[in-house]
Design an enzyme around this catalytic site. Structure first.
Site, mmCIF file in Angstrom:
data_model
loop_
_atom_site.group_PDB
_atom_site.id
_atom_site.type_symbol
_atom_site.label_atom_id
_atom_site.label_comp_id
_atom_site.label_asym_id
_atom_site.label_seq_id
_atom_site.Cartn_x
_atom_site.Cartn_y
_atom_site.Cartn_z
ATOM 1 N N GLU A 41 0.847 -1.200 0.000
ATOM 2 C CA GLU A 41 0.000 0.000 0.000
ATOM 3 C C GLU A 41 0.882 1.250 0.000
ATOM 4 O O GLU A 41 2.027 1.216 0.453
ATOM 5 C CB GLU A 41 -0.917 -0.072 1.239
ATOM 6 C CG GLU A 41 -1.760 1.129 1.529
ATOM 7 C CD GLU A 41 -2.774 1.508 0.460
ATOM 8 O OE1 GLU A 41 -2.387 1.583 -0.724
ATOM 9 O OE2 GLU A 41 -3.928 1.782 0.814
ATOM 10 N N ASP A 42 0.340 2.336 -0.498
ATOM 11 C CA ASP A 42 1.111 3.584 -0.576
ATOM 12 C C ASP A 42 1.410 4.166 0.806
ATOM 13 O O ASP A 42 2.533 4.543 1.112
ATOM 14 C CB ASP A 42 0.389 4.622 -1.461
ATOM 15 C CG ASP A 42 -1.089 4.829 -1.093
ATOM 16 O OD1 ASP A 42 -1.572 4.227 -0.108
ATOM 17 O OD2 ASP A 42 -1.764 5.603 -1.797
ATOM 18 N N ASP A 86 -2.405 5.654 7.132
ATOM 19 C CA ASP A 86 -2.794 6.901 7.782
ATOM 20 C C ASP A 86 -3.525 6.522 9.072
ATOM 21 O O ASP A 86 -2.881 6.134 10.053
ATOM 22 C CB ASP A 86 -3.679 7.649 6.769
ATOM 23 C CG ASP A 86 -4.034 9.059 7.160
ATOM 24 O OD1 ASP A 86 -4.913 9.211 8.025
ATOM 25 O OD2 ASP A 86 -3.465 10.014 6.620
ATOM 26 N N PHE A 110 -0.299 16.269 4.261
ATOM 27 C CA PHE A 110 -0.892 15.583 3.119
ATOM 28 C C PHE A 110 0.138 15.561 2.005
ATOM 29 O O PHE A 110 0.607 16.610 1.555
ATOM 30 C CB PHE A 110 -2.176 16.275 2.660
ATOM 31 C CG PHE A 110 -2.909 15.445 1.662
ATOM 32 C CD1 PHE A 110 -3.723 14.412 2.072
ATOM 33 C CD2 PHE A 110 -2.752 15.676 0.302
ATOM 34 C CE1 PHE A 110 -4.379 13.614 1.136
ATOM 35 C CE2 PHE A 110 -3.399 14.891 -0.633
ATOM 36 C CZ PHE A 110 -4.215 13.857 -0.213
ATOM 37 N N ARG A 149 -0.123 11.788 -9.208
ATOM 38 C CA ARG A 149 0.363 10.424 -8.949
ATOM 39 C C ARG A 149 1.657 10.129 -9.692
ATOM 40 O O ARG A 149 2.431 9.269 -9.305
ATOM 41 C CB ARG A 149 -0.678 9.388 -9.400
ATOM 42 C CG ARG A 149 -1.976 9.393 -8.619
ATOM 43 C CD ARG A 149 -2.787 8.146 -8.987
ATOM 44 N NE ARG A 149 -4.189 8.235 -8.600
ATOM 45 C CZ ARG A 149 -4.663 7.924 -7.398
ATOM 46 N NH1 ARG A 149 -3.841 7.517 -6.451
ATOM 47 N NH2 ARG A 149 -5.939 8.021 -7.125
#
Ligand code: XMP
Ligand code: MG
Length: 179
Positions: free
Chosen positions: A103-104, A107, A157, A170
């Site tokens: 996963e990126d 959070d 963010f 992206r």
């Protein structure tokens, strides 16, 4: 957002170096616990993980099966919506397989808690591990942490290398943030 300047958090070279180091740690784990001849299923969480997934997998030494799921917890903008939508969750039989979810970013932890529970209990996989590119520990709300991660990020963010703001950015080869 667009009227702010895009700053670099981690440059492209440093990022790919950290991902290579991460791959070395992952190879070492599987070499020690199993064997580098044993197959591993790696699951890419679309869309955000796509660049990290390809970069990481280039350095993994075991025979890989590549699978893709599509989940979303953010919607548009910068805040988690608090619920996960499974846009596509079709996986081959994973019973007794070793699985690495890629996963990126972690959070709050909601998305990955949902997916890991699904793979462990519904798919009855053997050893399920989790690798994320960025660990945003300070935002964690669920009791979960990655088994492997490349970089720590604070509560900003971030965009780039798969991460988006309203579906843009992206493609950046580095990780940035707006200021
Ligand atoms: P949770 O809260 O479920 O969120 O751990 C994980 C998902 O939220 C997205 N996310 C971000 N996307 N910049 C982004 O572009 C960020 O800083 C960020 N933080 C969370 C991401 O899609 C991840 O899968
Ligand atoms: Mg994501």
């Amino acid at each position: 957002m667009m009227d702010k300047t895009l700053k670099t958090l981690i440059g492209s070279e440093d990022l790919t170096k950290e991902i290579k180091n991460l791959a070395d740690r992952i190879n070492a784990y599987y070499a020690e616990k199993y064997s580098l001849n044993e197959e591993l299923t790696i699951v890419c969480v679309l869309k955000g993980a796509v660049m990290f997934f390809t970069e990481l997998s280039k350095h993994l030494k075991m025979p890989l099966r590549m699978e893709f799921v599509s989940l979303s917890s953010y919607g548009a903008g910068e805040k988690s919506s608090g619920k996960v939508s499974a846009l596509s969750l079709s996986l081959p039989p994973l019973e007794n397989k070793n699985v690495l979810v890629v996963e990126d970013i972690m959070d709050t932890g909601l998305t990955l808690k949902f997916l890991l529970d699904f793979i462990k209990t519904k798919c009855k996989a053997n050893d399920v591990k989790l690798a994320v590119m960025c660990d945003k520990k300070c935002a964690r709300k669920y009791d979960i942490s990655p088994d492997f991660y490349a970089i720590d990020v604070d509560d900003k963010f971030i965009v780039g290398f798969g991460l988006d703001y309203n579906e843009l950015y992206r493609n950046l080869p580095y990780i940035g943030y707006f200021e």
